[in-house]
Design a protein around this motif. Structure first.
Motif, short mmCIF file in Angstrom:
data_model
loop_
_atom_site.label_atom_id
_atom_site.label_comp_id
_atom_site.label_asym_id
_atom_site.label_seq_id
_atom_site.Cartn_x
_atom_site.Cartn_y
_atom_site.Cartn_z
N UNK A 137 0.98 -1.25 -0.11
CA UNK A 137 0.11 -0.07 -0.13
C UNK A 137 0.75 1.25 -0.21
N UNK A 138 1.82 1.31 -0.93
CA UNK A 138 2.58 2.53 -1.07
C UNK A 138 2.80 2.60 -2.44
N UNK A 139 2.82 3.97 -2.88
CA UNK A 139 2.50 4.51 -4.07
C UNK A 139 4.13 4.56 -4.73
N UNK A 140 4.16 4.33 -5.82
CA UNK A 140 5.32 4.51 -6.81
C UNK A 140 6.25 5.78 -6.41
N UNK A 141 5.63 6.64 -6.19
CA UNK A 141 6.48 8.05 -5.90
C UNK A 141 7.24 7.93 -4.79
N UNK A 142 6.97 6.86 -3.75
CA UNK A 142 7.60 6.89 -2.61
C UNK A 142 9.18 6.59 -2.72
N UNK A 143 9.34 5.94 -4.03
CA UNK A 143 10.77 5.46 -4.41
C UNK A 143 11.58 6.82 -4.39
N UNK A 144 11.12 8.08 -4.86
CA UNK A 144 11.79 9.27 -4.90
C UNK A 144 12.13 10.04 -3.43
N UNK A 145 11.38 9.77 -2.49
CA UNK A 145 11.37 10.29 -0.88
C UNK A 145 12.46 9.93 -0.15
N UNK A 146 12.72 10.53 0.49
CA UNK A 146 13.69 10.51 1.60
C UNK A 146 13.13 9.80 3.11
N UNK A 147 13.65 9.31 3.97
CA UNK A 147 12.91 8.69 4.94
C UNK A 147 12.35 9.83 5.93
N UNK A 148 12.94 10.96 5.98
CA UNK A 148 12.31 12.02 6.88
C UNK A 148 10.89 12.50 6.37
N UNK A 149 10.73 12.16 5.09
CA UNK A 149 9.33 12.57 4.26
C UNK A 149 8.33 11.55 4.42
N UNK A 150 8.63 10.61 5.17
CA UNK A 150 7.77 9.27 5.30
C UNK A 150 6.97 9.13 6.78
N UNK A 151 5.81 8.87 6.68
CA UNK A 151 5.42 8.86 8.08
C UNK A 151 5.75 7.40 8.62
N UNK A 152 5.51 6.95 9.99
CA UNK A 152 6.00 5.99 10.75
C UNK A 152 5.70 4.83 10.13
#
Length: 264
Positions: A134-149
């Motif tokens: 349940x993660x979108x493909x755009x998460x690949x471009x994100x950094x850990x600080x931009x993610x929820x727990x």
């Protein structure tokens, strides 16, 4: 099969001039994790559950000492053997999302996980893995600080999926997650079991253990109080200590709904 046999842990209490006084933390811990099986290691805070995972990875701090045997397919592992197992035979899913490198994007994390497991980067496989989590493909471009727990926890579970390890060591993987996400994450681990991996999962949540684990090992006051199947837990064939925890669950109380809600 991965086995712990008569494992004991002691902690050093330092005195004047560096003298050590060793105090027992865990005593005579023995249980097995079979391929295709999910084992939940339950117990209160401070019981030493996470320390047992650190034993299996040879990551204990210097003020702790280990006695006993860790065996894999009948062979006793020494420290060198255990280090060689990290990342291939054993995959570790830590409790803290700080395990993700803040300087690397999620794509670089997953590429490294693929590389360490000897796999080629497969975009289609990665997209399917993210969708299942349940993660979108755009998460690949994100950094850990931009993610929820919750997102970070699911990324860590993706690492375990990519590792192709024979045994997954998961430390409080559902902590801080709501019920739907926690169940989804455990179903992801169950898929790895269905593919032949063994899972040792540390948790405080007896409800989730009853719902997802094949076997439950409970620690109490430094010892194994219970080593039972899920069916034995549901039938109440457990120690008085674990029965008190089981009866105290809100899901088991008629005031909060049906008694079988724990399994729904």
């Amino acid at each position: 099969m991965l086995s712990l046999r008569q494992v004991s842990l002691e902690v050093a209490r330092y005195r004047w001039y560096g003298a050590k006084n060793w105090t027992s933390l865990l005593q005579d811990i023995s249980f097995d994790v079979a391929p295709g099986q999910m084992v939940a290691l339950v117990g209160g805070s401070g019981e030493g559950k996470s320390l047992l995972l650190q034993c299996l990875l040879d990551l204990l701090p210097d003020n702790l000492r280990f006695q006993g045997a860790i065996t894999l397919e009948g062979k006793t592992l020494d420290n060198d053997d255990i280090r060689k197992c990290r990342g291939n035979t054993f995959s570790y899913v830590p409790q803290g999302v700080q395990a993700l490198n803040p300087l690397l994007s999620i794509e670089k994390h997953l590429r490294r996980a693929s590389q360490l497991s000897g796999q080629q980067w497969n975009t289609g496989k990665i997209e399917h893995l993210l969708q299942r989590s349940q993660l979108e493909n755009r998460v690949l471009d994100a950094f850990p600080r931009q993610l929820s727990g919750g997102m970070a926890k699911r990324v860590l579970a993706c690492h375990a999926s990519l590792s192709q390890a024979r045994y997954i060591l998961a430390d409080e993987i559902t902590a801080w997650l709501d019920a739907p996400l926690a169940n989804q994450l455990l179903e992801q681990l169950r898929e790895l079991c269905d593919q032949g991996a063994g899972v040792l999962w540390v948790t405080h949540d007896l409800t989730l253990a009853a719902r997802h684990a094949d076997h439950i090992v409970a620690l109490h006051q430094g010892r194994v109080s219970d080593n039972v199947s899920r069916e034995q837990l549901l039938r109440g064939e457990i120690s008085e200590h674990l029965q008190r925890q089981w009866r105290a669950l809100p899901e088991r109380n008629q005031l909060f709904g049906a008694r079988d809600a724990v399994l729904s």
